[in-house]
Write a protein that holds these residues in place. Structure first.
Motif, PDB file in Angstrom:
ATOM      1  N   ARG A 214       0.656  -1.198   0.138  1.00 54.91           N
ATOM      2  CA  ARG A 214       0.184  -0.289  -0.185  1.00 54.91           C
ATOM      3  C   ARG A 214       0.726   1.207  -0.194  1.00 54.91           C
ATOM      4  NH1 ARG A 214      -2.183  -0.479   4.767  1.00 54.91           N
ATOM      5  NH2 ARG A 214      -3.612  -2.004   3.965  1.00 54.91           N
ATOM      6  N   ARG A 218       1.027   4.173  -2.797  1.00 47.51           N
ATOM      7  CA  ARG A 218       0.529   5.783  -2.593  1.00 47.51           C
ATOM      8  C   ARG A 218       1.616   6.681  -3.011  1.00 47.51           C
ATOM      9  NH1 ARG A 218      -1.894   4.670   3.441  1.00 47.51           N
ATOM     10  NH2 ARG A 218      -4.019   4.577   2.879  1.00 47.51           N
ATOM     11  N   LYS A 219       2.924   6.049  -2.889  1.00 48.45           N
ATOM     12  CA  LYS A 219       4.231   6.736  -3.405  1.00 48.45           C
ATOM     13  C   LYS A 219       4.177   6.945  -4.881  1.00 48.45           C
ATOM     14  CE  LYS A 219       9.212   7.028  -2.877  1.00 48.45           C
ATOM     15  NZ  LYS A 219      10.498   6.568  -2.291  1.00 48.45           N
ATOM     16  N   GLU A 222       1.834   9.540  -5.608  1.00 48.67           N
ATOM     17  CA  GLU A 222       1.893  10.962  -5.170  1.00 48.67           C
ATOM     18  C   GLU A 222       3.132  11.599  -6.067  1.00 48.67           C
ATOM     19  OE1 GLU A 222       3.480  10.296  -1.100  1.00 48.67           O
ATOM     20  OE2 GLU A 222       1.221  10.158  -0.292  1.00 48.67           O
ATOM     21  N   LYS A 240      -5.177   3.582  -7.962  1.00 50.03           N
ATOM     22  CA  LYS A 240      -6.151   4.111  -7.113  1.00 50.03           C
ATOM     23  C   LYS A 240      -7.270   3.172  -6.619  1.00 50.03           C
ATOM     24  CE  LYS A 240      -5.530   8.728  -9.246  1.00 50.03           C
ATOM     25  NZ  LYS A 240      -6.303   9.576  -9.890  1.00 50.03           N
ATOM     26  N   VAL A 243      -5.589   0.961  -3.636  1.00 49.84           N
ATOM     27  CA  VAL A 243      -5.542   1.604  -2.785  1.00 49.84           C
ATOM     28  C   VAL A 243      -6.711   1.824  -1.980  1.00 49.84           C
ATOM     29  CG1 VAL A 243      -4.870   3.718  -1.533  1.00 49.84           C
ATOM     30  CG2 VAL A 243      -3.246   2.630  -3.124  1.00 49.84           C
TER      31      VAL A 243
END
Length: 413
Positions: A214, A218-219, A222, A240, A243
């Protein structure tokens, strides 16, 4: 990992994913995926329950029967015994089964090499994907290609921990060193891990390891899209979904309610959170305001939430206004209206007339979208009578071609 198997012996038959992929190709892909899922279920039913324990990592107890199966599979794939890692090239294969066996032997040896092997496997997948002509020649007959799926499913299950290691390398590299994947031809290679292995991971790894994945996702999200190779940028939507859904942290009802009340919840996650709440906790929750931003963008996830939760207390004025705002700015398309109407329980013209009264007077984009919906996208029960249409034609400046279509549909001379 069913999607990996589909890629190697069947999924590679599809064209690279794009907005313009035709319906027949997509249907074939979905049919193949269904067959893979069915084969996976058969394998799961036949396999004995495996015992996992947690120590330095995830371990599994292998029964005598499973060891026998593994040895037989190794003999069938013909792994190298001279200590060298095999190479793989489609050009050397004369048939689909031969190519499948050769890649299986190649993958088995490379998985045992750690990260160097992971790099080699991804490079080989990329090469396979660019050699479309040879793939069509070897796997163009799905009747024969599908016979290779079951051996691959067995192989992947029996190499479970190594496949997880390969997946960790892929996601970690996308997060920490995206330029390493600059030479991957397109996102189809990475989709093996985002749409395939990624969806299955929660049933394979523990919560601690899933949290690591996860964090990778997310990294990646970002990181600015323009700083990523096209292959990675093209699968951000998959990440997306992982997550917000498949990899989402477990929450109790109170935490889910607080998340919803915060208002900063993607539409794709709203449905999952709502399903965690008992009916009494839904009282007083302003779903209409929560879902409005997604409706304003014509987001199908918003419609899906409304369709799957028919007992939600909605403020139709708020949800209608969100869709009307989307029409006015062009983010909501005419075809979206029927899905929205069905999701909120509108069935007849009397239900939708207030919406169209407002849409027709909402500016040029809204007017054009409303006229297009009236002429193309409404079922008979939702259509107005010809008197309403005659009034619309007399009061609004409608483009000649669209006006002619309205007259034809409603039988106006």
């Amino acid at each position: 990992m069913t999607a990996v198997a589909a890629f190697l012996v069947g999924g590679v038959m599809s064209e690279p994913a794009s907005e313009s992929a035709d319906t027949d190709d997509r249907a074939e892909i979905e049919d193949l995926r269904t067959q893979v899922d069915e084969l996976t279920d058969r394998l799961a039913a036949a396999e004995k329950k495996r015992e996992r324990v947690s120590s330095a990592g995830r371990a599994r107890h292998v029964s005598a029967e499973e060891s026998k199966d593994t040895n037989a599979l190794a003999a069938d794939t013909g792994p190298r015994t001279d200590g060298s890692a095999p190479t793989f090239s489609l050009a050397d294969a004369t048939s689909g089964p031969e190519a499948s066996r050769e890649f299986m032997a190649f993958a088995e040896a490379q998985l045992g090499r750690g990260e160097a092997g992971h790099v080699a496997i991804i490079d080989a997948m990329s090469d396979v994907w660019t050699n479309r002509e040879m793939v069509e020649k070897l796997f163009g007959d799905q009747t024969q290609a599908v016979r290779q799926l079951y051996p691959w499913i067995k192989f992947l299950v029996q190499h479970e921990e190594q496949v997880v290691g390969l997946s960790d390398y892929v996601f970690r590299t996308m997060a920490d060193n995206p330029k390493a994947f600059e030479k991957i031809p397109n996102g189809n290679v990475l989709e093996i891990f985002t749409e395939g292995v990624g969806i299955l991971l929660p049933g394979v790894v523990d919560d601690e390891q899933l949290a690591v994945f996860r964090g990778y996702a997310r990294k990646i999200l970002e990181t600015p899209k323009d700083k990523q190779p096209e292959a990675i940028a093209s699968i951000r939507g998959d990440l997306k979904r992982l997550v917000s859904s498949f990899w989402a942290e477990p929450l109790d009802p109170v935490e889910a309610l607080e998340r919803l009340k915060s208002g900063a919840v993607p539409a794709a996650e709203v449905g999952r959170l709502l399903r965690m709440l008992p009916p009494d906790m839904l009282v007083g929750l302003d779903i209409s305001t929560l879902i409005a931003p997604a409706l304003r963008e014509g987001n199908r996830d918003a419609v899906r939430v409304l369709s799957m939760n028919p007992d939600l207390q909605l403020d139709a004025w708020k949800t209608d206004q969100a869709v009307l705002d989307g029409l006015a700015k062009g983010s909501v398309q005419p075809w979206f209206l029927l899905s929205y109407f069905s999701a909120v329980g509108h069935k007849e013209w009397t239900d939708v007339r207030p919406f169209f009264d407002r849409a027709l007077g909402g500016g040029e984009k809204s007017l054009n979208a409303a006229v297009q919906a009236l002429s193309q996208y409404l079922p008979q029960k939702m259509r107005p009578d010809s008197i309403y249409i005659e009034d619309v034609l007399s009061r609004f400046a409608i483009e000649t071609r669209m006006a002619a279509r309205l007259k034809a549909v409603y039988g106006i001379e």
